[in-house]
Every structure is written in C-alpha cells, then in structure tokens.
Design a protein around this motif. Structure first.
Motif, short mmCIF file in Angstrom:
data_model
loop_
_atom_site.label_atom_id
_atom_site.label_comp_id
_atom_site.label_asym_id
_atom_site.label_seq_id
_atom_site.Cartn_x
_atom_site.Cartn_y
_atom_site.Cartn_z
N HIS A 218 15.73 23.34 56.25
CA HIS A 218 15.12 22.12 55.73
C HIS A 218 14.98 22.28 54.22
CE1 HIS A 218 13.63 23.15 59.72
NE2 HIS A 218 13.38 21.88 59.98
N GLN B 298 17.83 26.13 62.06
CA GLN B 298 17.79 24.87 61.32
C GLN B 298 17.13 25.13 59.97
OE1 GLN B 298 17.23 21.06 63.08
NE2 GLN B 298 15.96 20.29 61.41
N LEU C 71 14.18 14.61 52.76
CA LEU C 71 14.31 15.84 53.52
C LEU C 71 15.76 16.00 53.97
CD1 LEU C 71 12.75 18.17 55.09
CD2 LEU C 71 12.74 16.58 57.02
N ALA C 72 16.37 17.15 53.65
CA ALA C 72 17.72 17.46 54.12
C ALA C 72 17.61 18.52 55.21
CB ALA C 72 18.58 17.97 52.98
N VAL C 73 18.27 18.27 56.35
CA VAL C 73 18.20 19.24 57.45
C VAL C 73 19.61 19.50 58.00
CG1 VAL C 73 15.90 18.43 58.12
CG2 VAL C 73 17.90 17.58 59.35
N SER C 74 19.81 20.72 58.47
CA SER C 74 21.07 21.08 59.12
C SER C 74 20.81 22.15 60.16
CB SER C 74 22.05 21.59 58.06
OG SER C 74 23.23 22.04 58.69
N ILE C 75 21.46 22.03 61.31
CA ILE C 75 21.32 23.03 62.37
C ILE C 75 22.69 23.65 62.65
CG2 ILE C 75 21.64 21.37 64.28
CD1 ILE C 75 19.42 22.99 65.77
N LEU D 53 22.62 23.27 52.89
CA LEU D 53 21.68 22.68 51.93
C LEU D 53 22.31 22.65 50.54
CD1 LEU D 53 18.17 24.17 52.87
CD2 LEU D 53 19.08 21.91 53.41
#
Lengths: 321, 321
Positions: free
Chosen positions: B133, B131, B40-44, B74
């Motif tokens: 995902h 965010q 899982l790649a996440v960024s906020i 992403l």
C-alpha cells in the motif's frame, strides 16, 4: 489463454462500480480514494485446499466464501466494505472452474457494494488469498481490546452449523440446505458490525470457534468471562448433536470450537442491555447474551446450574489441528 | 506453538514505526490513515515454491524478495510505500525458517519505511502473498496507458541478470555476488518511480520481461514502439551470454523475456529527454533510452543497423511457461 488473458477475461469488472476507484484492476496498482474523515480497515486471509475447504468443494461457493471470510473481519471492526483484492493460485488454467469461482465472488461483492480492484493469478497448489478494505469513521474502529468487567458477552446468529456441515460432508452423509448454506455461503454480519460502533466495547468475528475467539477478546482486554453453555444459540441440528452425546456428557465441541461460524462475538456495556432487541431487529439477525465479563483472566464455561463445566475443547489450530 | 503464537512472535513489529497506523497487526483488521490529498495505491502478488522460486531458496532472501516484488509495483505507479500485509502458507511450523523469512522482509521494510500491518499464517504448500500500500498525490499516479508516438522508451538498471542467475542455479553452476543479489535481493526502484510522476507518460515494472511488459504499455496506450537490441543495458555477464550464442544468431532471451528484473520501463515525452541524466543521478540508478513509441500496434525489435530482428522470444507465462 495466458495468465494476462485469464485475468482480463475473468477478474475484470467484478462487483459494484464505485466512484472511489481511480484506477481499476489491470494496472501495476489499483489507485483508490479513502473519504475524508474515514480510516481504512484492511484484512488479508488465505484459504488452502485440504485445510480450509475440501478439495472437491464447489467453485462458486468457494468464490463467495473467500470474500465472506474477509468481510467478516471488516464487520468485526465496524467497517463499511469498499474494495477487495484477490491472489489466486490454481493448479491449471481451468476456465470453467475460474468462471464459477468468480461468479460466487462477484455475487457477494455486488451484494455488499465491493469492487474487486486487484487480482493476481499464479500456477501452483490451490490457494486463495483475499484482502478486503473498508472504511470506519476516524477513531471509531471496533477492536478486540476494550471489554470491561460487567459487560455482557453476546453472539450473533447460531454456532456450530458450519462445523456440523463439514462433519456430514467428511462422513459422506447428506446435508440439508440450511447447513450447506451456513458452511458454503456464510453471510458476513456487516450491518451488525456497523451498528455496534459506539455501542460494543470489543468485538471479534468467530472464525476459529467461540472459545478461541472470545479468548482473544479477553486476552486483549485483560479480563475474564463466564459463558453459560445452555445459553449458546444453536440450530436444531446442532442442538441435536450436542444433546445426543449426553451419555458421555454433552459434546459442546461444535458450538465452542468447530470454527467457520463467521458470526460476531462482542461485549456490551450493561447500560446498553436494553438496546439488544432493537439492535437485533436493525441488523436483521438474532443476538444472544451468553455470559458476562468479569475481572481476572480466562474463560469459564458454566452448566445451567452455574457449576463449572467439566469438559474440554480445543480451538482449531491450522498447525496442530 | 499455535498459529496465533507464531504470528505474535514473528510477524509483530516488522518494519518502520508509522504514525498513520491506528491499529497495528494483531486485531481483526489493521486500521490506517491515508493523508489528505493522497490516493491509495495497492497491489497484491503471490510467489509459489517451484514456480517463482526454487524450493530450497534461502528463506531470508525470499522474505526480502516477497516485499520487493510488491514495492516494484508501487514504484511503477509513482507511489510512496507505506504498509504491507502478508499471507504466508507454510508446510509446517518451522520457526527457524519463519524467523529468517521475517528478517529479510523486515530489512527491506525498514529500509523503505514500510510497516507490516497484517499477517495471516496458514498450513499448506509454501505460498507467499504480499499486498503493498502506498500514497500518490491525487490524480498523479503513473499508469500503463499514456504513451504517445514520439515518446522515448527507457529502462532503469540492467536487464536479464535475474534470469541468468536462475539459469546458473538450475544448472548447479556457481553464482557471483552481483547476479545472486540481482536474483535474490532486487532493489525496487521506488525513488525513480516517485521522480517520474509528472514526467513519464506511462510506466510499468519489469517482472515478466521487457517484451511482455512493454507490450502491456503499448496495448494500454494504443501505440507501437521500436526497441534497438544493441541499446539494451546489460551487465557484462549477460552481455557475454548474449554474444556467446552468436553462431546461431545472438540469444536475446535473457534481457527480453527472462523476467524478474524489477526495473522500471517507462515512456518519456521528448521534451524531457534532456532531463534523463539528472533523473538518473537523482534516482541513483542508470537509465537507458532503448527505443521510441510510434503509431500502430506491437513491438518491433531492431538490430543495430536498423533492420528487424529475425529472432523470437516469448514472455514468461505462469500457465504455459
């Protein structure tokens, strides 16, 4: 210091070390591993200065609370906390403030085995968004929907403490340690949430007050409920305020609608009633049966003699509160 | 309308329907399934009025851009987008504004097969945290670290368009459709990012400007690089501005440091050089080789005759920009 330097210095390495973090904070994305057979539970929440906390609020406590609010949502889902991300908007690059905020955040993160895997730092009015991530066994998440007539309505802990604490602060009155802790350092009911999986028929965390939040369970479940006011679990300080208003009828606003309790409200099928005391012991928190789910819609508040309560309260609403 | 009603009315059902969403927006947590074998790649990221966008910015475009910024992260990780959460702080419950914002957000979400699974709405100064995902095959995420001496430095698309558009807006000058789209509706390079997995040695998305962002790759990789200014891919409008400043030496600020490009910058081992044109065709975007990774540290900007460029630029910094 630049934004990047501040992130590197203050946001890196916060919380527990975890094997499931493949790429930690500091790249374009964090990369994470969800265990096989688990589903991912996520929740995002924002705290705004002057709306959710007093602008002069202690930074360290605010760091703790920013994470606690999200972990409380994981608790209501029965999820085991794993990771958090933080988007922090600050009026200025105040390093002392940031360091204190991060200390509070890190303290709770470490205690709950949570890693801070993502951080964004921007300039602007003080605003804090935190997303939490946790695991639930596939198919076993607790939800708001699922309550059935006959289920017991239960709450953990005590209600109205944070509301009373805020009232004292707003009036410039002294605050005892218990009330301050309940407002500034709420302890999310994570253990209880995990224990409720497979027992509770529905659950929610109490962030907006019992009336509003239990109302969400009832709306999602298509049921009604009654709650007996005299059964509400109250700390002495709150009980005193409620009773002190007796001249004009007891003031139930604090336990019913002041919000920020971060306790769990859940419904329990009656066959599990006998397990309540074991549950409370295992979760190390008080659990009180306050009412019952019935057919219909809406929440009925009853006095101790079983009559409908004549008063009214409103749930907190950010846009109209 | 209460906060809950607004969320229910405007934030529910945004984006693609996805089988991996077990519990959608509207409960305490969203519950989600990550496919087996994927990480899982996440960024906020947060956008603040007056800092990241003009306060009178079109709401629909802002909705699009709020999601695009995250999807660009992403893309830089080589991840396939899946879900988003949105924490929106609004000065007032302006339904028309909210509806327009959500339209723009939903348009990009649907186009990229993204579901909005979590939403929080609070009152306060206009601030937007999103965010994102996504999924990457286990062990194959693109990172900032990994560039090696001899690798080519490449960028997608063109640089400086959004910076020039913003400059026009700030001066009250007219804006052509191309520049407006590049500022307000950036298209994240998601397809390119996925194609780069297994090819690129490092990648980052260009949000703060080439100098700052390529600088992050070099710092993370422990390398230096040179970039030849005349190779930078520029739209005619930007090229005109750069050349127009020739009297005092060309002004490379726009393509080097104005930010908001949301293109990808990546390093490519030389054995893949021949694949660049195929890659560009498959990703349906221009790719330009602008320099090379070399031993050492730092970024050297060269003029067309190979001499060091004498000018200076600074990357955008939210706290000191």
């Amino acid at each position: 210091m630049s934004e990047f330097d501040l992130i590197r210095k203050h946001l890196t390495g916060i919380g527990a070390r975890r094997d499931d973090v493949v790429v930690d904070l500091g790249d374009d994305c964090a990369v994470l591993r969800v265990p096989h057979g688990r589903e991912l539970a996520v929740s995002i929440d924002t705290l705004v200065a002057g709306v959710h906390f007093l602008p002069d609020c202690d930074a360290e406590s605010l760091g703790w609370k920013s994470l606690a609010v999200g972990l409380s949502d994981l608790a209501a889902t029965g999820a085991e906390p794993a990771w958090a991300t933080l988007a922090l908007t600050l009026p200025a690059a105040d390093e002392a403030w940031l360091a204190a905020f991060c200390r509070g955040f890190a303290e709770l993160a470490a205690a709950q085995d949570v890693r801070l895997v993502g951080g964004d730092l921007t300039r602007g009015p003080l605003t804090i968004s935190v997303q939490v991530h946790g695991f639930v066994p596939a198919g076993h998440a607790l939800r708001r929907a699922g309550a059935r007539p006959g289920d017991l309505v239960c709450v953990s802990g005590a209600l109205g403490d944070a509301g009373l604490a805020l009232r004292h602060l707003q009036r410039g009155e002294p605050l005892d340690d218990y009330l301050r802790r309940r407002l500034e350092r709420p302890v999310p009911r994570v253990e209880l949430g995990e224990l409720l999986r497979g027992l509770a028929s529905a659950a929610i965390d109490l962030s907006d007050g019992l009336v509003a939040d239990l109302g969400h369970i009832l709306a999602a479940s298509g049921c009604a409920a009654w709650v007996e006011l005299d059964r509400l679990p109250l700390a002495d300080q709150v009980a005193g305020v409620v009773a002190g208003q007796a001249a004009g009828g007891a003031d139930w606003g604090l336990p019913l609608a002041s919000g920020d309790d971060y306790e769990l409200c859940f419904t329990l099928p009656p066959e599990h009633a006998a397990e309540l005391s074991v549950l409370a012991a295992a979760a190390r928190c008080p659990i009180t049966r306050i009412g019952e789910v019935v057919p219909g819609s809406g929440l009925r508040l009853l006095t101790s003699d079983g009559h409908p309560w004549a008063g009214t309260v409103a749930g907190y609403d950010h846009f109209h509160g």
